[in-house]
Design an enzyme around this catalytic site. Sequence first.
Site, mmCIF file in Angstrom:
data_model
loop_
_atom_site.group_PDB
_atom_site.id
_atom_site.type_symbol
_atom_site.label_atom_id
_atom_site.label_comp_id
_atom_site.label_asym_id
_atom_site.label_seq_id
_atom_site.Cartn_x
_atom_site.Cartn_y
_atom_site.Cartn_z
ATOM 1 N N ASN A 126 20.345 -13.412 -52.952
ATOM 2 C CA ASN A 126 20.177 -14.553 -52.054
ATOM 3 C C ASN A 126 18.988 -14.314 -51.113
ATOM 4 O OD1 ASN A 126 20.458 -16.792 -50.445
ATOM 5 N ND2 ASN A 126 22.649 -16.513 -50.097
ATOM 6 N N TYR A 133 17.862 -13.901 -42.267
ATOM 7 C CA TYR A 133 18.418 -12.851 -41.405
ATOM 8 C C TYR A 133 17.323 -11.920 -40.885
ATOM 9 C CZ TYR A 133 22.887 -14.393 -43.368
ATOM 10 O OH TYR A 133 23.971 -15.129 -43.757
#
Length: 159
Positions: A126, A133
């Site tokens: 992902n 992040y």
Amino acid sequence: MHKVTIRRAQREDVPKILEFIRALAAYEHLENEVTADEKLLEEWLFDKNRAEVVFACTEDGTEAGFALYFHNFSTFLGKAGIYLEDLFVKPEYRRRGYGKALLSYLAKLTVERGCGRLEWSCLDWNQSAIDFYHAWGAVTMDDWTTFRMSGETLKRMAG
């Protein structure tokens, strides 16, 4: 960024929580692993209080994303942390600040509760989530491998 409201889930939100869990499972190609149902979620989230859920909502109150989290404990720090089990924003609401709002809320909650850290896992394929992040300063724990026991393996180990 759109105006985002974060609201804590209530017992009556259990069907909505399950809807988000199923949408996340579909996104991760893991639909066949979802065994949660409304009764189990109500028991573990609201009767046993083992995890918490918040929604990121649009200006009209529509739930655009959700986060499910719980406390863990760091022996090295000597205090609790927050573990983010799931963060999911519906595809039509992505890149509008809902994910950032959820992560920011959880960071603030971690600090307010005096916890030592906020942690989560992300599937290694992902890349868009990993990039998201990293953009906010999260670091990858490359030296750690996640292990899991469940199902028959867990029962066999339990004796």
